[in-house]
Design an enzyme around this catalytic site. Structure first.
Site, PDB file in Angstrom:
ATOM      1  N   ARG A 164      -1.745  -0.681  -8.249  1.00  0.00           N
ATOM      2  CA  ARG A 164      -3.103  -0.248  -7.887  1.00  0.00           C
ATOM      3  C   ARG A 164      -3.117   1.276  -8.055  1.00  0.00           C
ATOM      4  O   ARG A 164      -2.251   1.961  -7.502  1.00  0.00           O
ATOM      5  CB  ARG A 164      -3.419  -0.598  -6.441  1.00  0.00           C
ATOM      6  CG  ARG A 164      -4.762   0.011  -5.977  1.00  0.00           C
ATOM      7  CD  ARG A 164      -4.945  -0.050  -4.459  1.00  0.00           C
ATOM      8  NE  ARG A 164      -4.978  -1.395  -3.959  1.00  0.00           N
ATOM      9  CZ  ARG A 164      -4.532  -1.750  -2.749  1.00  0.00           C
ATOM     10  NH1 ARG A 164      -4.019  -0.851  -1.929  1.00  0.00           N
ATOM     11  NH2 ARG A 164      -4.582  -3.000  -2.362  1.00  0.00           N
ATOM     12  N   ASP A 183       0.845  -1.207   0.000  1.00  0.00           N
ATOM     13  CA  ASP A 183       0.000   0.000   0.000  1.00  0.00           C
ATOM     14  C   ASP A 183       0.878   1.253   0.000  1.00  0.00           C
ATOM     15  O   ASP A 183       2.035   1.215   0.441  1.00  0.00           O
ATOM     16  CB  ASP A 183      -0.874   0.042   1.268  1.00  0.00           C
ATOM     17  CG  ASP A 183      -2.054  -0.922   1.202  1.00  0.00           C
ATOM     18  OD1 ASP A 183      -2.286  -1.553   0.159  1.00  0.00           O
ATOM     19  OD2 ASP A 183      -2.756  -1.043   2.241  1.00  0.00           O
TER      20      ASP A 183
HETATM   21  P1  FDA Z   1     -14.588   9.433  -4.041  1.00  0.00           P
HETATM   22  O1  FDA Z   1     -13.906   9.765  -2.778  1.00  0.00           O
HETATM   23  O2  FDA Z   1     -15.025  10.546  -4.919  1.00  0.00           O
HETATM   24  O3  FDA Z   1     -15.799   8.504  -3.739  1.00  0.00           O
HETATM   25  C1  FDA Z   1     -16.803   8.202  -4.667  1.00  0.00           C
HETATM   26  C2  FDA Z   1     -18.042   7.767  -3.915  1.00  0.00           C
HETATM   27  O4  FDA Z   1     -17.769   6.508  -3.305  1.00  0.00           O
HETATM   28  C3  FDA Z   1     -18.394   8.702  -2.756  1.00  0.00           C
HETATM   29  O5  FDA Z   1     -19.298   9.663  -3.158  1.00  0.00           O
HETATM   30  C4  FDA Z   1     -18.970   7.772  -1.739  1.00  0.00           C
HETATM   31  O6  FDA Z   1     -20.340   7.554  -2.003  1.00  0.00           O
HETATM   32  C5  FDA Z   1     -18.234   6.480  -1.977  1.00  0.00           C
HETATM   33  N1  FDA Z   1     -17.100   6.338  -1.096  1.00  0.00           N
HETATM   34  C6  FDA Z   1     -15.813   6.541  -1.395  1.00  0.00           C
HETATM   35  N2  FDA Z   1     -15.002   6.249  -0.379  1.00  0.00           N
HETATM   36  C7  FDA Z   1     -15.816   5.880   0.627  1.00  0.00           C
HETATM   37  C8  FDA Z   1     -15.588   5.436   1.931  1.00  0.00           C
HETATM   38  N3  FDA Z   1     -14.390   5.326   2.442  1.00  0.00           N
HETATM   39  N4  FDA Z   1     -16.645   5.126   2.681  1.00  0.00           N
HETATM   40  C9  FDA Z   1     -17.874   5.199   2.183  1.00  0.00           C
HETATM   41  N5  FDA Z   1     -18.158   5.587   0.942  1.00  0.00           N
HETATM   42  C10 FDA Z   1     -17.146   5.922   0.165  1.00  0.00           C
HETATM   43  N6  FDA Z   1      -5.403   5.367  -0.704  1.00  0.00           N
HETATM   44  C11 FDA Z   1      -4.080   5.559  -0.467  1.00  0.00           C
HETATM   45  O7  FDA Z   1      -3.650   6.703  -0.281  1.00  0.00           O
HETATM   46  N7  FDA Z   1      -3.226   4.494  -0.435  1.00  0.00           N
HETATM   47  C12 FDA Z   1      -3.642   3.213  -0.669  1.00  0.00           C
HETATM   48  O8  FDA Z   1      -2.829   2.287  -0.643  1.00  0.00           O
HETATM   49  C13 FDA Z   1      -5.026   3.013  -0.914  1.00  0.00           C
HETATM   50  N8  FDA Z   1      -5.527   1.758  -1.128  1.00  0.00           N
HETATM   51  C14 FDA Z   1      -6.829   1.612  -1.541  1.00  0.00           C
HETATM   52  C15 FDA Z   1      -7.306   0.345  -1.919  1.00  0.00           C
HETATM   53  C16 FDA Z   1      -8.578   0.216  -2.429  1.00  0.00           C
HETATM   54  C17 FDA Z   1      -9.051  -1.139  -2.867  1.00  0.00           C
HETATM   55  C18 FDA Z   1      -9.418   1.350  -2.566  1.00  0.00           C
HETATM   56  C19 FDA Z   1     -10.785   1.237  -3.163  1.00  0.00           C
HETATM   57  C20 FDA Z   1      -8.981   2.577  -2.149  1.00  0.00           C
HETATM   58  C21 FDA Z   1      -7.699   2.724  -1.629  1.00  0.00           C
HETATM   59  N9  FDA Z   1      -7.230   3.951  -1.198  1.00  0.00           N
HETATM   60  C22 FDA Z   1      -5.893   4.114  -0.927  1.00  0.00           C
HETATM   61  C23 FDA Z   1      -8.188   5.075  -0.960  1.00  0.00           C
HETATM   62  C24 FDA Z   1      -8.325   5.967  -2.167  1.00  0.00           C
HETATM   63  O9  FDA Z   1      -7.148   6.694  -2.350  1.00  0.00           O
HETATM   64  C25 FDA Z   1      -9.496   6.953  -1.986  1.00  0.00           C
HETATM   65  O10 FDA Z   1      -9.259   7.785  -0.904  1.00  0.00           O
HETATM   66  C26 FDA Z   1     -10.849   6.300  -1.788  1.00  0.00           C
HETATM   67  O11 FDA Z   1     -10.989   5.173  -2.597  1.00  0.00           O
HETATM   68  C27 FDA Z   1     -11.969   7.272  -2.155  1.00  0.00           C
HETATM   69  O12 FDA Z   1     -11.834   7.685  -3.471  1.00  0.00           O
HETATM   70  P2  FDA Z   1     -12.817   7.247  -4.667  1.00  0.00           P
HETATM   71  O13 FDA Z   1     -11.959   7.063  -5.869  1.00  0.00           O
HETATM   72  O14 FDA Z   1     -13.610   6.082  -4.271  1.00  0.00           O
HETATM   73  O15 FDA Z   1     -13.666   8.529  -4.962  1.00  0.00           O
END
Ligand code: FDA
Length: 301
Positions: free
Chosen positions: A176, A125
């Site tokens: 990722r 990560d």
């Molecule tokens: P965005 O934040 O715009 O979310 C889109 C929609 O999804 C939101 O409107 C909400 O409805 C829903 N949503 C998103 N996140 C949510 C949450 N936590 N709880 C509830 N609802 C949520 N970051 C990092 O810095 N280092 C890493 O190693 C990782 N690893 C990682 C693994 C995986 C499998 C995922 C999915 C994410 C990560 N992340 C991460 C976190 C990533 O950087 C990011 O902060 C979150 O995924 C939220 O961003 P979205 O792209 O989902 O968009």
């Protein structure tokens, strides 16, 4: 942002653990590896792959790091023994990277070596900007020694990420791609969500252009839409990429992607150190607290 969301986001870091626990339990598989393996098995039955993660980061002693290393080895063994369709995600600071870099590298190396023996895979990560250079250095060394068994994470909010992709490009690139979750200074990271999104698309295009296997980690449907366009543009087959989502977040979108035949992996965190992770999740999306509250009130009636 509604007043409720604003208040949750501003106060969550001071809310007592048991209250956070109530609202956050959908994000955590439980406190033991057995709990996580149970959730993983159920997700596998629904057609999703998993990546297991034991919670705990920014540890302060080498003994803690050794404990987490042992747990990671146990996770890999359990995935193998229980024939789960899953791999392992770990955090470099959990392995002691901020205490002693060489010590942390050896810990992660031992875990990746075990993953190779079991024909599995470790995702390193990405944490905050103080860890980026060392994490990428670890990834490069381990990829050279154990090709096909290790990957890392790039964050589209960082200004440096497009350049990092060029630096990392080779035929074993397994990344990722996510937006990034830490609160970084503007000098390092875009503060505008629209730019972060646009950079996500540019990074993904570049990664696919280099032939990387990408875990597209987002719940943002705009980005899922753009990713699908890029998958089509690059003529990728379904086994040349995967989507990734967090446990408990947007199960409908997860199902839409699975029904469409895409590979999808759910990040399954578990462990006793669930509080900081849960607070981060709630701070990021306070409406989860509102949904839990509504459910609790309607159950009482
Ligand atoms: P965005 O934040 O715009 O979310 C889109 C929609 O999804 C939101 O409107 C909400 O409805 C829903 N949503 C998103 N996140 C949510 C949450 N936590 N709880 C509830 N609802 C949520 N970051 C990092 O810095 N280092 C890493 O190693 C990782 N690893 C990682 C693994 C995986 C499998 C995922 C999915 C994410 C990560 N992340 C991460 C976190 C990533 O950087 C990011 O902060 C979150 O995924 C939220 O961003 P979205 O792209 O989902 O968009």
């Amino acid at each position: 942002m509604s007043l409720f969301n604003f208040l949750v986001s501003k106060t969550i870091m001071h809310v007592p653990g048991p209250i956070v626990g109530y609202f956050a339990k959908g994000y955590i598989a439980g406190s033991t590896l057995d709990d996580a393996a149970g959730v993983a098995g159920r997700l596998n039955q629904q057609g999703a792959m998993v990546t297991l993660d034991i919670l705990g980061e920014f540890i302060t002693t080498k003994a803690q790091a050794t404990f987490f290393k042992e747990q990671c080895l146990k996770i890999l063994q359990t995935i193998h023994d229980e024939k789960l369709d899953g791999n392992l995600s770990l955090k470099p600071t959990q392995m002691g990277m901020l205490l002693d870099k060489e010590f942390a590298f050896e810990n992660i190396r031992e875990i990746v070596k075990k993953a190779k023996e079991l024909d599995n895979f470790v995702r390193i990560d990405m944490e905050d900007i103080s860890c980026t250079d060392d994490t990428l250095e670890f990834y490069r060394s381990l990829r050279a020694e154990f090709p096909g068994h290790v990957g890392t994470v790039l964050q589209s909010y960082l200004r440096r990420t497009l350049a990092d992709i060029d630096e990392l490009a080779n035929d074993q690139m397994n990344i990722r791609l996510c937006k990034g979750i830490y609160n970084e200074p503007r000098t390092a990271a875009f503060k505008d969500g629209a730019i972060t999104n646009r950079n996500f698309v540019e990074c993904l295009d570049k990664l696919f252009g280099y032939g990387a296997y990408v875990g597209i980690a987002t719940h943002d449907e705009k980005l899922v839409f753009e990713s699908l366009r890029l998958i089509e543009k690059h003529g990728l087959k379904k086994d040349q990429y995967e989507f990734q989502m967090l446990l408990g977040v947007d199960q409908q979108l997860r199902q839409i992607l699975l029904d469409d035949g895409h590979r999808l992996r759910v990040y399954v965190p578990y462990g006793k150190d669930w509080l900081p992770y849960s607070k981060r999740r709630l701070k990021e999306n306070p409406s989860i607290a509102r949904h839990a509250l509504v459910q609790m009130i309607s159950r009482e009636q």
